[in-house]
Every structure is written in structure tokens, then in C-alpha cells.
Write a protein that holds these residues in place. Sequence first.
Motif, PDB file in Angstrom:
ATOM      1  N   GLU A  18       0.864  -1.172   0.000  1.00  0.00           N
ATOM      2  CA  GLU A  18       0.000   0.000   0.000  1.00  0.00           C
ATOM      3  C   GLU A  18       0.900   1.221   0.000  1.00  0.00           C
ATOM      4  OE1 GLU A  18      -3.683   2.056   2.415  1.00  0.00           O
ATOM      5  OE2 GLU A  18      -2.606   0.410   3.343  1.00  0.00           O
ATOM      6  N   THR A  20       0.598   5.446   0.087  1.00  0.00           N
ATOM      7  CA  THR A  20      -0.316   6.566   0.290  1.00  0.00           C
ATOM      8  C   THR A  20       0.436   7.886   0.224  1.00  0.00           C
ATOM      9  OG1 THR A  20      -0.033   6.488   2.702  1.00  0.00           O
ATOM     10  CG2 THR A  20      -1.862   5.201   1.759  1.00  0.00           C
ATOM     11  N   SER A  33       3.961   0.540   2.570  1.00  0.00           N
ATOM     12  CA  SER A  33       3.899  -0.571   3.519  1.00  0.00           C
ATOM     13  C   SER A  33       3.716  -1.874   2.753  1.00  0.00           C
ATOM     14  CB  SER A  33       2.754  -0.365   4.516  1.00  0.00           C
ATOM     15  OG  SER A  33       1.514  -0.332   3.848  1.00  0.00           O
ATOM     16  N   ASN A  40       4.889  -4.282  -8.615  1.00  0.00           N
ATOM     17  CA  ASN A  40       3.958  -3.323  -8.024  1.00  0.00           C
ATOM     18  C   ASN A  40       4.610  -2.000  -7.625  1.00  0.00           C
ATOM     19  OD1 ASN A  40       5.320  -4.031  -5.704  1.00  0.00           O
ATOM     20  ND2 ASN A  40       3.571  -4.935  -4.667  1.00  0.00           N
ATOM     21  N   ALA A  43       3.167   1.826  -8.104  1.00  0.00           N
ATOM     22  CA  ALA A  43       2.370   2.571  -7.121  1.00  0.00           C
ATOM     23  C   ALA A  43       3.239   3.593  -6.390  1.00  0.00           C
ATOM     24  CB  ALA A  43       1.718   1.616  -6.123  1.00  0.00           C
TER      25      ALA A  43
END
Length: 129
Positions: A18, A20, A33, A40, A43
Motif C-alpha cells: 500500500e 499513500t 507498507s 507493483n 504505485a
Amino acid sequence: MTEPVESRTARRQPMVAEVTLARRGRAAVVRASGALDSENVAALDGELARAAELSGQSRTVVDLSALEFADSSVLHVLLDAQRRHRADDRQLVVCGPLRPVVDRLFGVTGTTEFFVLAEDVDAAVNAAR
């Protein structure tokens, strides 16, 4: 006579992460995290690009304290973000505390000196320029 044995292919489970983006004072804070790898890491790259575009933000803090795994693709993204930030006269600060596997990534590659490192988000937000 031999009987065929069922062959099993090990399938790698996708890494779960994740990433943010938030504002904290005059800093953009990107928090990663979970586990990041080449599949990935986009992101992280995307949120770092968004952070660099936020108006009124002179610093981007990259909080890796909850990152459980990172491979060289993460380091590549951080180095690219560092170059973009420097070109725009903005500061990029990486903070932890770093988990051993992430700390080792910086140590083994000798890239620690390319980043401003801070102990935690508070120290990174308030780091002297």
C-alpha cells in the motif's frame, strides 16, 4: 511400468503493498507498507510523481518504516525521484526506522549517501535543508 506423476508449478503470490500520499505542513509524505517489487513498484513511482507536483510543498518524505520487503526496483524508483526533486529544487528525505531487509538494500548497493535519511517522519519533516 511407470505412472505419470502430476507436475505442480509453483506460482508466486503477488506482493501486496500500500502506498499513500498525505500532506504534513510543507511536506508531502509518501508512505509505503507491505512488500514492493518490480511488479507493483509503479504505485510508489506514481505517488512520488504526485508528491513532486503538489504546490506549496518544498519537501517529500518517503516513509519506509512499514515496508517489509523491497527489491532493486524500489531503489531505482527512489533514485529517479531524487533526481526529479533535485532538478526542481525540492528535497526528498527517506525515513524509517528501516526494517533489516530494506536497510540492507541501501547498504549493499552503497546508495545511502545519495539520500537524506532520517530516523522517522517527524525528523524527516523537520530536517534541515
